[in-house]
Design a protein around this motif. Structure first.
Motif, PDB file in Angstrom:
ATOM      1  N   LEU A 105       0.832  -1.204   0.000  1.00 38.99           N
ATOM      2  CA  LEU A 105       0.000   0.000   0.000  1.00 38.99           C
ATOM      3  C   LEU A 105       0.869   1.257   0.000  1.00 38.99           C
ATOM      4  CD1 LEU A 105      -2.433  -1.832   0.503  1.00 38.99           C
ATOM      5  CD2 LEU A 105      -3.173  -0.263   2.275  1.00 38.99           C
ATOM      6  N   THR A 106       1.929   1.209   0.809  1.00 34.42           N
ATOM      7  CA  THR A 106       2.808   2.369   0.920  1.00 34.42           C
ATOM      8  C   THR A 106       3.472   2.654  -0.434  1.00 34.42           C
ATOM      9  OG1 THR A 106       3.188   1.749   3.206  1.00 34.42           O
ATOM     10  CG2 THR A 106       4.747   3.304   2.261  1.00 34.42           C
ATOM     11  N   ALA A 107       3.964   1.592  -1.085  1.00 29.45           N
ATOM     12  CA  ALA A 107       4.636   1.771  -2.378  1.00 29.45           C
ATOM     13  C   ALA A 107       3.655   2.270  -3.439  1.00 29.45           C
ATOM     14  CB  ALA A 107       5.265   0.447  -2.820  1.00 29.45           C
ATOM     15  N   LEU A 108       2.436   1.748  -3.398  1.00 29.62           N
ATOM     16  CA  LEU A 108       1.431   2.162  -4.392  1.00 29.62           C
ATOM     17  C   LEU A 108       1.084   3.643  -4.224  1.00 29.62           C
ATOM     18  CD1 LEU A 108      -0.601   1.355  -6.641  1.00 29.62           C
ATOM     19  CD2 LEU A 108      -2.248   0.860  -4.802  1.00 29.62           C
ATOM     20  N   VAL A 109       0.855   4.045  -2.972  1.00 32.84           N
ATOM     21  CA  VAL A 109       0.473   5.444  -2.730  1.00 32.84           C
ATOM     22  C   VAL A 109       1.648   6.374  -3.040  1.00 32.84           C
ATOM     23  CG1 VAL A 109      -0.267   7.103  -0.964  1.00 32.84           C
ATOM     24  CG2 VAL A 109      -1.334   4.843  -1.076  1.00 32.84           C
ATOM     25  N   ALA A 110       2.863   5.928  -2.733  1.00 30.01           N
ATOM     26  CA  ALA A 110       4.037   6.762  -3.038  1.00 30.01           C
ATOM     27  C   ALA A 110       4.174   6.943  -4.549  1.00 30.01           C
ATOM     28  CB  ALA A 110       5.296   6.123  -2.450  1.00 30.01           C
ATOM     29  N   LYS A 111       3.939   5.870  -5.297  1.00 33.03           N
ATOM     30  CA  LYS A 111       4.064   5.948  -6.764  1.00 33.03           C
ATOM     31  C   LYS A 111       3.029   6.901  -7.366  1.00 33.03           C
ATOM     32  CE  LYS A 111       4.797   2.713 -10.624  1.00 33.03           C
ATOM     33  NZ  LYS A 111       6.249   2.692 -10.809  1.00 33.03           N
ATOM     34  N   ASP A 112       1.815   6.872  -6.795  1.00 27.36           N
ATOM     35  CA  ASP A 112       0.744   7.731  -7.314  1.00 27.36           C
ATOM     36  C   ASP A 112       0.503   8.934  -6.405  1.00 27.36           C
ATOM     37  OD1 ASP A 112       0.281   6.387  -9.669  1.00 27.36           O
ATOM     38  OD2 ASP A 112      -1.269   5.077  -8.824  1.00 27.36           O
ATOM     39  N   ALA A 113       1.575   9.409  -5.763  1.00 28.63           N
ATOM     40  CA  ALA A 113       1.443  10.507  -4.789  1.00 28.63           C
ATOM     41  C   ALA A 113       0.790  11.747  -5.395  1.00 28.63           C
ATOM     42  CB  ALA A 113       2.820  10.867  -4.222  1.00 28.63           C
ATOM     43  N   ALA A 114       1.019  11.951  -6.687  1.00 31.97           N
ATOM     44  CA  ALA A 114       0.462  13.150  -7.330  1.00 31.97           C
ATOM     45  C   ALA A 114      -1.067  13.118  -7.343  1.00 31.97           C
ATOM     46  CB  ALA A 114       0.993  13.273  -8.753  1.00 31.97           C
ATOM     47  N   TRP A 115      -1.639  11.923  -7.112  1.00 33.98           N
ATOM     48  CA  TRP A 115      -3.099  11.790  -7.114  1.00 33.98           C
ATOM     49  C   TRP A 115      -3.725  12.122  -5.753  1.00 33.98           C
ATOM     50  CZ3 TRP A 115      -6.357  10.737 -11.174  1.00 33.98           C
ATOM     51  CH2 TRP A 115      -5.754  10.349 -12.368  1.00 33.98           C
ATOM     52  N   VAL A 116      -2.920  12.320  -4.730  1.00 39.10           N
ATOM     53  CA  VAL A 116      -3.499  12.619  -3.410  1.00 39.10           C
ATOM     54  C   VAL A 116      -3.908  14.093  -3.390  1.00 39.10           C
ATOM     55  CG1 VAL A 116      -3.137  12.601  -0.910  1.00 39.10           C
ATOM     56  CG2 VAL A 116      -1.973  10.903  -2.347  1.00 39.10           C
ATOM     57  N   PRO A 117      -5.201  14.380  -3.217  1.00 36.11           N
ATOM     58  CA  PRO A 117      -5.657  15.770  -3.275  1.00 36.11           C
ATOM     59  C   PRO A 117      -4.935  16.650  -2.251  1.00 36.11           C
ATOM     60  CG  PRO A 117      -7.529  14.274  -3.283  1.00 36.11           C
ATOM     61  CD  PRO A 117      -6.313  13.445  -2.985  1.00 36.11           C
ATOM     62  N   GLU A 118      -4.783  17.925  -2.615  1.00 39.97           N
ATOM     63  CA  GLU A 118      -4.082  18.877  -1.751  1.00 39.97           C
ATOM     64  C   GLU A 118      -5.010  19.450  -0.682  1.00 39.97           C
ATOM     65  OE1 GLU A 118      -0.895  19.799  -2.038  1.00 39.97           O
ATOM     66  OE2 GLU A 118      -0.388  18.850  -3.968  1.00 39.97           O
ATOM     67  N   ASP A 119      -6.310  19.494  -0.960  1.00 37.88           N
ATOM     68  CA  ASP A 119      -7.211  20.199  -0.040  1.00 37.88           C
ATOM     69  C   ASP A 119      -7.448  19.382   1.226  1.00 37.88           C
ATOM     70  OD1 ASP A 119      -8.755  18.571  -2.027  1.00 37.88           O
ATOM     71  OD2 ASP A 119     -10.366  19.032  -0.626  1.00 37.88           O
ATOM     72  N   ALA A 120      -7.752  20.087   2.301  1.00 36.81           N
ATOM     73  CA  ALA A 120      -7.824  19.468   3.628  1.00 36.81           C
ATOM     74  C   ALA A 120      -8.904  18.380   3.711  1.00 36.81           C
ATOM     75  CB  ALA A 120      -8.097  20.538   4.682  1.00 36.81           C
ATOM     76  N   ASP A 121      -9.957  18.507   2.932  1.00 39.88           N
ATOM     77  CA  ASP A 121     -11.057  17.548   3.050  1.00 39.88           C
ATOM     78  C   ASP A 121     -10.967  16.403   2.042  1.00 39.88           C
ATOM     79  OD1 ASP A 121     -12.415  18.631   5.245  1.00 39.88           O
ATOM     80  OD2 ASP A 121     -13.272  20.200   3.971  1.00 39.88           O
ATOM     81  N   PHE A 150      -6.450  -0.785  -5.762  1.00 36.52           N
ATOM     82  CA  PHE A 150      -6.417   0.382  -6.651  1.00 36.52           C
ATOM     83  C   PHE A 150      -6.895   1.579  -5.843  1.00 36.52           C
ATOM     84  CE2 PHE A 150     -10.955   0.826  -7.542  1.00 36.52           C
ATOM     85  CZ  PHE A 150     -11.440  -0.446  -7.291  1.00 36.52           C
ATOM     86  N   THR A 151      -6.670   2.756  -6.379  1.00 32.77           N
ATOM     87  CA  THR A 151      -6.936   3.971  -5.609  1.00 32.77           C
ATOM     88  C   THR A 151      -7.582   5.024  -6.500  1.00 32.77           C
ATOM     89  OG1 THR A 151      -4.879   5.176  -6.067  1.00 32.77           O
ATOM     90  CG2 THR A 151      -4.768   3.513  -4.335  1.00 32.77           C
ATOM     91  N   GLY A 152      -8.130   6.032  -5.866  1.00 25.72           N
ATOM     92  CA  GLY A 152      -8.690   7.153  -6.636  1.00 25.72           C
ATOM     93  C   GLY A 152      -8.953   8.335  -5.724  1.00 25.72           C
ATOM     94  N   PRO A 153      -8.783   9.546  -6.255  1.00 26.94           N
ATOM     95  CA  PRO A 153      -8.988  10.743  -5.441  1.00 26.94           C
ATOM     96  C   PRO A 153     -10.470  10.983  -5.171  1.00 26.94           C
ATOM     97  CG  PRO A 153      -8.575  11.362  -7.708  1.00 26.94           C
ATOM     98  CD  PRO A 153      -8.446   9.867  -7.653  1.00 26.94           C
ATOM     99  N   VAL A 154     -10.775  11.392  -3.960  1.00 22.14           N
ATOM    100  CA  VAL A 154     -12.169  11.702  -3.615  1.00 22.14           C
ATOM    101  C   VAL A 154     -12.226  13.054  -2.919  1.00 22.14           C
ATOM    102  CG1 VAL A 154     -12.945   9.310  -3.476  1.00 22.14           C
ATOM    103  CG2 VAL A 154     -12.016  10.396  -1.427  1.00 22.14           C
ATOM    104  N   ALA A 155     -13.310  13.754  -3.187  1.00 25.05           N
ATOM    105  CA  ALA A 155     -13.508  15.063  -2.587  1.00 25.05           C
ATOM    106  C   ALA A 155     -14.143  14.880  -1.213  1.00 25.05           C
ATOM    107  CB  ALA A 155     -14.424  15.906  -3.466  1.00 25.05           C
ATOM    108  N   GLY A 156     -13.792  15.734  -0.289  1.00 31.29           N
ATOM    109  CA  GLY A 156     -14.473  15.723   1.002  1.00 31.29           C
ATOM    110  C   GLY A 156     -15.633  16.689   0.914  1.00 31.29           C
ATOM    111  N   LEU A 157     -16.836  16.147   0.916  1.00 32.81           N
ATOM    112  CA  LEU A 157     -17.999  17.015   0.768  1.00 32.81           C
ATOM    113  C   LEU A 157     -18.508  17.404   2.146  1.00 32.81           C
ATOM    114  CD1 LEU A 157     -19.823  14.993  -2.006  1.00 32.81           C
ATOM    115  CD2 LEU A 157     -18.403  17.032  -2.272  1.00 32.81           C
ATOM    116  N   TYR A 158     -19.047  18.606   2.238  1.00 34.35           N
ATOM    117  CA  TYR A 158     -19.686  18.982   3.488  1.00 34.35           C
ATOM    118  C   TYR A 158     -20.893  18.072   3.653  1.00 34.35           C
ATOM    119  CZ  TYR A 158     -21.484  21.681   7.314  1.00 34.35           C
ATOM    120  OH  TYR A 158     -21.910  22.049   8.560  1.00 34.35           O
ATOM    121  N   PRO A 159     -21.052  17.454   4.836  1.00 37.73           N
ATOM    122  CA  PRO A 159     -22.128  16.461   4.950  1.00 37.73           C
ATOM    123  C   PRO A 159     -23.525  17.073   4.813  1.00 37.73           C
ATOM    124  CG  PRO A 159     -20.931  16.734   7.038  1.00 37.73           C
ATOM    125  CD  PRO A 159     -20.239  17.590   6.039  1.00 37.73           C
ATOM    126  N   ARG A 160     -24.317  16.471   3.938  1.00 39.67           N
ATOM    127  CA  ARG A 160     -25.729  16.862   3.812  1.00 39.67           C
ATOM    128  C   ARG A 160     -26.532  15.904   4.684  1.00 39.67           C
ATOM    129  NH1 ARG A 160     -30.146  15.009   0.917  1.00 39.67           N
ATOM    130  NH2 ARG A 160     -28.943  13.356  -0.085  1.00 39.67           N
TER     131      ARG A 160
END
Ligand SMILES: *Cc1c(COP(=O)(O)O)cnc(C)c1O
Length: 342
Positions: A105-121, A150-160
């Motif tokens: 998991l660590t190696a996978l996330v490091a390889k695709d580090a550019a996919w980790v969103p920058e925003d706090a949520d 596998f992985t994918g970026p997700v937005a942190g939405l304000y909870p409705r």
């Protein structure tokens, strides 16, 4: 799925985008191969692969976070690993070696580090899963497996806040069944009652144990918690309830704040009575995907209980901020829940 509207923010909706790579490891003849990091792409499976017929599949759901200092961390990896092992035991599947899981998991996330969103949520969602791949007719324990992540970026939405219905006909799990395992069949079986509830205008169902007392169990695919008369109440873990890591994190946080916590059975009637007495202060689901999902209303056998409007002072919103700040490296982490990836 609907095409994204033109006003969609930069981060894509949950579950619609995948990073460049995936991890794959094979199990055959009693042992595991090393993992490989491959381009994200389709699998080739025999149509007779057992996972396609008899449901021998399990998964995890976790996230990698961008810290305030720019580094990337994973949350409670060891706990996700232990839960994957418990699910594997229930489904007669081999344990993935812990080093393969953690290092992979660590190696996978490091390889695709550019996919980790920058925003706090935002976060990078990780989907580890294990499937039975032996090809054969007939129900039986597979002798071959694939472990993938596998992985994918997700937005942190304000909870409705969600409108939910206490489900009094269908159940998701039964004593002695597989409700405590993160296995595929639990989710397929939940679709139909959820679709019926949606047709009635609800967002989700609140599952019960199916008894006359309708003891509450989970909210959709989340654990559920209530604040009644200043006590945080949640159903106890059992073989019908998934042992959520968010649930555990939130309960531990409540205890550090000195909030009284009770893990006990909750008949639906108790919510009706607390609502009448004005002591039902909040209700929320929690899980890795949404973090917390406050409830706007709970309908019990046709009676709609409206919850007080959501405010930043609600415990669930404090817990959400706490978890966000902890994962971003802004708070002390005495239990070492964060694992730095890079
Ligand atoms: C995954 C899951 C949860 C939440 O678990 P987390 O570890 O908090 O993500 C709760 N209920 C069900 C049924 C689940 O599948």
């Amino acid at each position: 799925m609907h095409p994204a509207p033109a006003t969609t923010p930069a981060a894509p909706a949950f579950g619609k985008a995948f990073s460049d790579h995936m991890l794959l490891a094979r199990y055959a003849q009693g042992s595991w191969s090393d993992y490989e990091l491959l381009p994200f792409g389709n699998l080739s499976l025999s149509p007779a692969a057992l996972c396609l017929h008899y449901g021998q599949t399990i998964f995890e759901g976790m996230k990698a976070f961008r810290r305030a200092d720019g580094r990337i961390s994973l949350f409670r990896v060891a706990d996700h690993y232990r839960r994957l092992c418990r699910s594997a035991d229930r489904m007669c599947m081999p344990h993935v070696p812990e080093a393969l899981f953690t290092e992979g998991l660590t190696a996978l996330v490091a390889k695709d580090a550019a996919w980790v969103p920058e925003d706090a949520d935002g976060a990078l969602y990780l989907r580890p899963f294990l499937i039975a791949t032996e090809e054969r007719f007939g129900v039986g324990v597979s002798e071959e497996y694939l472990f993938l992540v596998f992985t994918g970026p997700v937005a942190g939405l304000y909870p409705r806040p969600l409108h939910v219905k206490v489900e009094d006909r269908y159940i998701r799990a039964a004593p002695g069944g597989v409700g405590a395992a993160k296995c595929g069949g639990n989710y397929g079986g939940a679709l139909y009652p959820t679709q019926l509830a949606r047709a009635e205008g609800f967002d989700q169902v609140l599952w019960t144990d199916g008894s006359d007392d309708l003891h509450l169990e989970e909210s959709g695919t989340m654990n559920v918690l209530f604040r009644i008369n200043d006590v945080l109440v949640t159903p106890p873990l059992s073989d019908t309830i998934l042992d959520g890591i968010t649930r555990d994190s939130v309960l531990q946080y409540a205890r550090t704040l000195g909030i009284a916590v009770e893990e006990r059975r909750i008949p639906a009637k108790e919510l009706v009575e607390a609502h009448r007495a004005g002591t039902l202060q909040e209700a929320f689901g929690c899980g890795t995907a949404a973090v917390v999902a406050p409830l706007a209303s709970i309908t019990v056998r046709g009676e709609r209980l409206e919850l007080p409007p959501l405010s930043e002072q609600h415990f669930c919103m404090r817990a959400r901020r706490y978890l966000t700040d902890l994962r971003r490296g802004l708070l002390p982490d005495p239990q070492e829940w964060n694992t730095i990836v890079i």
